[in-house]
Motif scaffolding. Structure first.
Motif, mmCIF file in Angstrom:
data_model
loop_
_atom_site.group_PDB
_atom_site.id
_atom_site.type_symbol
_atom_site.label_atom_id
_atom_site.label_comp_id
_atom_site.label_asym_id
_atom_site.label_seq_id
_atom_site.Cartn_x
_atom_site.Cartn_y
_atom_site.Cartn_z
ATOM 1 N N UNK A 81 0.765 -1.263 -0.009
ATOM 2 C CA UNK A 81 -0.222 0.044 0.035
ATOM 3 C C UNK A 81 0.908 1.279 -0.047
ATOM 4 N N UNK A 82 2.183 1.294 0.666
ATOM 5 C CA UNK A 82 2.795 2.393 0.978
ATOM 6 C C UNK A 82 3.377 2.839 -0.523
ATOM 7 N N UNK A 83 3.671 1.866 -1.461
ATOM 8 C CA UNK A 83 4.128 2.013 -2.576
ATOM 9 C C UNK A 83 3.107 2.523 -3.560
ATOM 10 N N UNK A 84 2.121 1.842 -3.588
ATOM 11 C CA UNK A 84 0.773 2.173 -4.488
ATOM 12 C C UNK A 84 0.063 3.409 -4.258
ATOM 13 N N UNK A 85 -0.147 3.318 -3.027
ATOM 14 C CA UNK A 85 -1.157 4.405 -2.528
ATOM 15 C C UNK A 85 -0.575 5.555 -1.757
ATOM 16 N N UNK A 86 0.528 5.186 -1.317
ATOM 17 C CA UNK A 86 1.271 6.374 -0.341
ATOM 18 C C UNK A 86 0.670 6.429 0.872
ATOM 19 N N UNK A 87 0.090 5.404 1.399
ATOM 20 C CA UNK A 87 -0.236 5.298 3.010
ATOM 21 C C UNK A 87 0.031 3.512 3.321
ATOM 22 N N UNK A 88 0.042 3.668 4.669
ATOM 23 C CA UNK A 88 0.330 2.223 5.091
ATOM 24 C C UNK A 88 -0.516 1.223 5.057
ATOM 25 N N UNK A 89 -1.690 1.669 5.222
ATOM 26 C CA UNK A 89 -2.875 0.641 4.902
ATOM 27 C C UNK A 89 -3.964 1.213 4.347
ATOM 28 N N UNK A 90 -4.392 0.612 3.140
ATOM 29 C CA UNK A 90 -5.561 1.050 2.248
ATOM 30 C C UNK A 90 -6.505 0.027 1.672
ATOM 31 N N UNK A 91 -7.428 -0.297 2.260
ATOM 32 C CA UNK A 91 -8.244 -1.290 1.530
ATOM 33 C C UNK A 91 -8.937 -0.940 0.139
ATOM 34 N N UNK A 92 -8.627 -1.013 -0.869
ATOM 35 C CA UNK A 92 -9.080 -0.687 -2.347
ATOM 36 C C UNK A 92 -10.396 -1.568 -2.436
ATOM 37 N N UNK A 93 -11.277 -0.727 -3.131
ATOM 38 C CA UNK A 93 -12.429 -1.464 -3.527
ATOM 39 C C UNK A 93 -12.008 -2.279 -4.827
ATOM 40 N N UNK A 94 -12.913 -3.352 -5.144
ATOM 41 C CA UNK A 94 -12.503 -4.114 -6.372
ATOM 42 C C UNK A 94 -12.406 -3.253 -7.601
ATOM 43 N N UNK A 95 -13.180 -2.028 -7.840
ATOM 44 C CA UNK A 95 -12.937 -1.208 -9.081
ATOM 45 C C UNK A 95 -11.615 -0.856 -9.098
ATOM 46 N N UNK A 96 -11.068 -0.373 -7.765
ATOM 47 C CA UNK A 96 -9.660 0.449 -7.778
ATOM 48 C C UNK A 96 -8.613 -0.737 -7.867
ATOM 49 N N UNK A 97 -8.892 -1.864 -7.438
ATOM 50 C CA UNK A 97 -7.937 -2.931 -7.694
ATOM 51 C C UNK A 97 -7.760 -3.312 -8.991
ATOM 52 N N UNK A 98 -8.895 -3.608 -9.824
ATOM 53 C CA UNK A 98 -8.737 -3.741 -11.124
ATOM 54 C C UNK A 98 -8.213 -2.646 -11.694
ATOM 55 N N UNK A 99 -8.633 -1.573 -11.542
ATOM 56 C CA UNK A 99 -8.195 -0.187 -12.345
ATOM 57 C C UNK A 99 -6.655 0.009 -12.076
ATOM 58 N N UNK A 100 -6.128 -0.347 -11.004
ATOM 59 C CA UNK A 100 -4.850 0.012 -10.931
ATOM 60 C C UNK A 100 -3.819 -1.010 -11.128
ATOM 61 N N UNK A 101 -4.698 -2.380 -11.286
ATOM 62 C CA UNK A 101 -3.777 -3.526 -11.827
ATOM 63 C C UNK A 101 -3.087 -4.108 -10.523
ATOM 64 N N UNK A 102 -3.219 -3.972 -9.296
ATOM 65 C CA UNK A 102 -2.491 -4.252 -8.386
ATOM 66 C C UNK A 102 -2.770 -3.958 -6.947
ATOM 67 N N UNK A 103 -2.474 -4.847 -6.006
ATOM 68 C CA UNK A 103 -2.838 -4.258 -4.537
ATOM 69 C C UNK A 103 -1.912 -5.361 -3.658
ATOM 70 N N UNK A 104 -2.312 -5.438 -2.135
ATOM 71 C CA UNK A 104 -1.705 -6.298 -1.450
ATOM 72 C C UNK A 104 -2.910 -7.166 -1.050
ATOM 73 N N UNK A 105 -2.485 -7.979 -0.215
ATOM 74 C CA UNK A 105 -3.080 -9.125 0.208
ATOM 75 C C UNK A 105 -4.865 -8.771 0.635
ATOM 76 N N UNK A 106 -4.982 -7.755 1.169
ATOM 77 C CA UNK A 106 -6.384 -7.372 1.569
ATOM 78 C C UNK A 106 -7.154 -7.096 0.244
#
Length: 225
Positions: A81-106
């Protein structure tokens, strides 16, 4: 971008080209258009590939649905999250996950949970489970599917792409789990102890609200470049 990353992303396009066009509802098409306009053409392709998987698995057996959804989302890129979103813990929505092409385990687990719910799997059969990944010595999240109320759950995981019973994952130590309504403390590889309502989890409440309202957030790096 690493060659392995590019390879994973091309799988979405290959899936799109494998068969003819799919029919989308007006709402589904609007979401595809929204994600494509916000994140770019490749994100739009991923959305269409996701909708194809959803369309092809509506009437399949639960086991088939689990494998299709697990395989699809595990193609995306793991990134903190800190690399992709610039914060320690961010729970992306499914649309944000698909749109950005990646995310963490959550993000992997949340997207799988929402997709399986849309495919008709009852919330009582699904849980998001926080575990300790013992090999990595870090916290992790997986999706648990319960074929029956007393079954040992099957785990959908981005670390291990094979769906296995919890009893065959000694590398994972369960801590707590939740779904759309309930929260459990996990004292064993099965049910755990009911501990109240999942509404106690503020991060989960926030995520569900954003998933409903469908706002989009732009990551600080572009994984499609």
């Amino acid at each position: 971008m690493k060659r392995s990353t590019l390879y994973r992303l091309t799988l979405f396009l290959a899936l799109l080209l494998s068969t003819g066009a799919i029919a989308l509802t007006d709402k589904q098409q609007a979401l595809v258009d929204k994600v494509q306009a916000f994140y770019g053409d490749r994100a739009g392709q991923r959305m269409l590939a996701w909708r194809r998987v959803m369309d092809e698995n509506q009437t399949q057996h639960h086991t088939h649905k689990l494998n299709a959804i697990n395989d699809f989302f595990n193609q995306l890129i793991f990134i903190n999250d800190d690399v992709l979103w610039g914060q320690e813990d961010y729970w992306a929505t499914p649309l944000e996950f698909i749109g950005s092409a990646g995310g963490d385990c959550e993000d992997f687990s949340i997207a799988k949970y929402f997709a399986l719910r849309e495919l008709g799997i009852d919330d009582s059969q699904l849980r998001l489970v926080y575990v300790k990944a013992l090999t990595l010595n870090q916290f992790h999240m997986v999706v648990a599917y319960y074929p029956t109320p007393t079954s040992v759950p099957l785990l959908l995981d981005n670390l291990n792409g094979e769906i296995l019973p919890a009893t065959e994952r000694p590398d994972l130590l369960p801590i707590y789990s939740f779904n759309g309504s309930k929260l459990w403390l996990m004292k064993q590889k099965g049910q755990g102890q009911l501990s109240g309502q999942s509404s106690r989890l503020s991060t989960w409440n926030d995520l569900r609200q954003r998933a409903s309202d469908t706002p989009l957030r732009r990551p600080i790096i572009n994984l499609d470049e």
